[in-house]
Design an enzyme around this catalytic site. Structure first.
Site, PDB file in Angstrom:
ATOM      1  N   GLU A  65       0.814  -1.245  -0.095  1.00 48.57           N
ATOM      2  CA  GLU A  65       0.049   0.252   0.073  1.00 48.57           C
ATOM      3  C   GLU A  65       0.852   1.303   0.033  1.00 48.57           C
ATOM      4  O   GLU A  65       1.845   1.273   0.658  1.00 48.57           O
ATOM      5  CB  GLU A  65      -0.799  -0.092   1.319  1.00 48.57           C
ATOM      6  CG  GLU A  65      -1.755  -0.993   1.095  1.00 48.57           C
ATOM      7  CD  GLU A  65      -2.483  -1.240   2.730  1.00 48.57           C
ATOM      8  OE1 GLU A  65      -3.576  -1.917   2.611  1.00 48.57           O
ATOM      9  OE2 GLU A  65      -1.731  -1.088   3.604  1.00 48.57           O
ATOM     10  N   ASP A 236      -7.725  -5.220   8.508  1.00 41.63           N
ATOM     11  CA  ASP A 236      -7.257  -3.879   7.915  1.00 41.63           C
ATOM     12  C   ASP A 236      -7.230  -4.170   6.433  1.00 41.63           C
ATOM     13  O   ASP A 236      -6.338  -3.422   5.758  1.00 41.63           O
ATOM     14  CB  ASP A 236      -5.839  -3.357   8.525  1.00 41.63           C
ATOM     15  CG  ASP A 236      -4.781  -4.309   8.168  1.00 41.63           C
ATOM     16  OD1 ASP A 236      -5.039  -5.500   7.975  1.00 41.63           O
ATOM     17  OD2 ASP A 236      -3.571  -4.022   8.815  1.00 41.63           O
TER      18      ASP A 236
HETATM   19  P1  NAD Z   1       2.508 -10.826  13.373  1.00 40.83           P
HETATM   20  O1  NAD Z   1       2.237 -11.679  12.311  1.00 40.83           O
HETATM   21  O2  NAD Z   1       3.601 -10.227  13.790  1.00 40.83           O
HETATM   22  O3  NAD Z   1       1.357 -11.205  14.596  1.00 40.83           O
HETATM   23  C1  NAD Z   1       0.170 -11.613  14.672  1.00 40.83           C
HETATM   24  C2  NAD Z   1      -0.103 -12.778  15.659  1.00 40.83           C
HETATM   25  O4  NAD Z   1      -1.545 -13.125  15.482  1.00 40.83           O
HETATM   26  C3  NAD Z   1       0.752 -13.939  15.621  1.00 40.83           C
HETATM   27  O5  NAD Z   1       1.475 -14.047  16.662  1.00 40.83           O
HETATM   28  C4  NAD Z   1      -0.243 -14.906  15.242  1.00 40.83           C
HETATM   29  O6  NAD Z   1       0.177 -16.245  15.961  1.00 40.83           O
HETATM   30  C5  NAD Z   1      -1.517 -14.443  15.736  1.00 40.83           C
HETATM   31  N1  NAD Z   1      -2.650 -14.888  15.538  1.00 40.83           N
HETATM   32  C6  NAD Z   1      -3.072 -15.472  14.344  1.00 40.83           C
HETATM   33  N2  NAD Z   1      -4.522 -15.859  14.354  1.00 40.83           N
HETATM   34  C7  NAD Z   1      -4.872 -15.732  15.533  1.00 40.83           C
HETATM   35  C8  NAD Z   1      -5.765 -16.100  16.253  1.00 40.83           C
HETATM   36  N3  NAD Z   1      -7.098 -16.780  15.617  1.00 40.83           N
HETATM   37  N4  NAD Z   1      -6.222 -16.127  17.536  1.00 40.83           N
HETATM   38  C9  NAD Z   1      -4.988 -15.522  18.588  1.00 40.83           C
HETATM   39  N5  NAD Z   1      -3.782 -15.224  17.904  1.00 40.83           N
HETATM   40  C10 NAD Z   1      -3.899 -15.291  16.466  1.00 40.83           C
HETATM   41  O7  NAD Z   1       1.541  -9.341  13.070  1.00 40.83           O
HETATM   42  P2  NAD Z   1       1.638  -7.971  13.416  1.00 40.83           P
HETATM   43  O8  NAD Z   1       2.773  -7.028  12.714  1.00 40.83           O
HETATM   44  O9  NAD Z   1       1.445  -8.078  15.139  1.00 40.83           O
HETATM   45  O10 NAD Z   1       0.324  -7.286  13.145  1.00 40.83           O
HETATM   46  C11 NAD Z   1      -0.905  -7.861  13.619  1.00 40.83           C
HETATM   47  C12 NAD Z   1      -2.217  -7.394  12.676  1.00 40.83           C
HETATM   48  O11 NAD Z   1      -1.986  -5.874  12.546  1.00 40.83           O
HETATM   49  C13 NAD Z   1      -1.778  -7.600  11.141  1.00 40.83           C
HETATM   50  O12 NAD Z   1      -3.151  -8.017  10.657  1.00 40.83           O
HETATM   51  C14 NAD Z   1      -1.546  -6.304  10.455  1.00 40.83           C
HETATM   52  O13 NAD Z   1      -1.828  -5.945   9.170  1.00 40.83           O
HETATM   53  C15 NAD Z   1      -2.451  -5.098  11.637  1.00 40.83           C
HETATM   54  N6  NAD Z   1      -1.863  -4.075  11.540  1.00 40.83           N
HETATM   55  C16 NAD Z   1      -2.604  -2.783  11.496  1.00 40.83           C
HETATM   56  C17 NAD Z   1      -2.355  -1.498  11.697  1.00 40.83           C
HETATM   57  C18 NAD Z   1      -3.449  -0.603  12.069  1.00 40.83           C
HETATM   58  O14 NAD Z   1      -2.995   0.785  11.852  1.00 40.83           O
HETATM   59  N7  NAD Z   1      -4.668  -0.839  12.253  1.00 40.83           N
HETATM   60  C19 NAD Z   1      -0.894  -1.366  11.802  1.00 40.83           C
HETATM   61  C20 NAD Z   1      -0.149  -2.415  11.809  1.00 40.83           C
HETATM   62  C21 NAD Z   1      -0.508  -3.492  11.655  1.00 40.83           C
END
Ligand code: NAD
Length: 349
Positions: A65, A236
């Protein structure tokens, strides 16, 4: 010999290493609190900004993005990806870099890593929203999804909202262990839980921050009691949500920029006329935030360009006097502006 670049065209660049030094120099909780204030200040002048939903390039594996905005004086953009399957290959789900430029000349004034900065600004935005929406005096947060963003979210809620207890859950217990280890000694009471249901027990704030490219149900309707604030971070992207739609039917939902959130957020599951409140209106007092103790408030966070703009301008201001940057020669700037070709020729002598 190569022509020496003219001083005015050098662009400060903040590497990952220098960003980490800057965070430690300022102190992470201070930085999260200051970022929350800077983002809030920019939300107060929301109408000044050029706003557009981010430009997304989707693939089966994830999304890339571009997130641009401007306040008329400064322009910014961020490049960011979201690839939930990256983790299995030892790569980050989210990586980013970004740029600030002067609108008057179009010249860049800062280029920086933004993987760290995105985690910081996302956490600061969550805490800023919770400051207006969470029940007063909230002390316990459930943190579901213990990946890269998790510790930042926990520390921002501690620094800005005053939470004292964090209840962790992840489908991968190693992720929970990692988060508990990293947060040890930070002053939060940490409880590792074995289910989402257990994690949300007694929590006034529930943060969902999982990564999976599907319509997931991290929280179902029967799990969410009256009066909680839900901070939904992980949904997101089109086809990527975390909450059962019935929760949204019982919640008052707050969003950053509706044209983007309707496509990317939890509300993509709802009809196009599902009512939402823009967060900036709560901050300026034009709309109500939390009205009563029983209301379920939901911050349907997707991440918006103005938050990156705020974070970039904060970093530019805080870099002063630190030396935590390198000057990059990325703008060709001949002394005679019409003699770009001459500059090229002279570089060969
Ligand atoms: P990451 O991959 O480091 O961590 C995600 C975690 O979620 C992993 O540890 C995984 O095991 C866990 N997980 C997956 N499915 C699960 C479930 N059903 N129950 C419990 N845990 C589960 O990712 P991250 O960098 O921490 O990002 C997390 C999310 O936040 C991503 O989807 C990312 O796109 C989003 N994000 C959003 C914003 C925003 O501004 N809203 C900003 C950054 C990241």
């Amino acid at each position: 010999m190569l022509q020496a670049p003219s001083q005015k065209a050098l662009v400060p660049f903040v590497s990952v290493e220098n960003m980490m030094r800057l965070v430690h120099l300022i102190g992470i909780e201070t930085m999260l609190a200051e970022l929350a204030d800077v983002i809030e200040a920019d939300f107060r002048r929301w109408q000044l900004f050029d706003k557009t939903p981010r430009v997304a390039s989707h693939s089966r594996e994830g999304v890339i993005e571009l997130m641009p905005t401007s306040d008329g004086d400064i322009y910014s953009f961020k490049y960011v990806n979201g690839h939930p399957k990256n983790m299995a290959q030892g790569l980050q789900t989210v990586t980013a870099f970004g740029l600030l430029a002067e609108v008057s000349t179009g010249y860049p004034v800062l280029l920086t890593e933004m993987t760290m900065l995105t985690a910081l600004r996302t956490a600061a935005t969550s805490a800023m929203a919770a400051r207006h929406l969470a029940p007063k005096g909230a002390k316990t947060m459930a943190m579901i999804g213990n990946g890269a963003q998790a510790e930042f979210q926990a520390l921002a809620m501690k620094a800005v909202v005053g939470i004292e207890r964090i209840r962790l859950y992840d489908i991968d217990p190693k992720a929970t262990e990692k988060t508990a280890r990293n947060l040890a000694g930070c002053g939060l009471t940490i409880t590792a839980c074995t289910s989402s249901q257990a994690a949300i027990e007694g929590a006034e704030i529930i943060t969902t921050c999982t990564a999976d490219k599907q319509y997931a149900t991290i929280l179902s309707d029967n799990m969410v009691g009256a009066g909680v604030h839900i901070n939904a971070i992980g949904g997101d992207c089109p086809g990527k949500t975390e909450l059962h739609r019935d929760i949204l039917l019982r919640s008052d939902t707050f969003v950053e920029y509706p044209p983007q959130t309707r496509v990317e957020g939890e509300i993509q599951q709802m009809d196009p006329d599902y009512p939402v409140t823009e967060l900036w209106k709560v901050i300026t007092g034009e709309a109500a935030g939390r009205r009563d103790r029983n209301q379920i408030t939901l911050f349907d966070s997707v991440g918006f360009a103005v938050e990156d703009f705020s974070a970039l301008r904060y970093v530019r201001d805080r870099l002063n006097g630190t030396g935590l940057y390198q000057d990059l020669d990325i703008i060709a700037d001949p002394d005679d502006p019409r003699d770009l070709f001459g500059m090229l020729q002279r570089a060969n002598t």
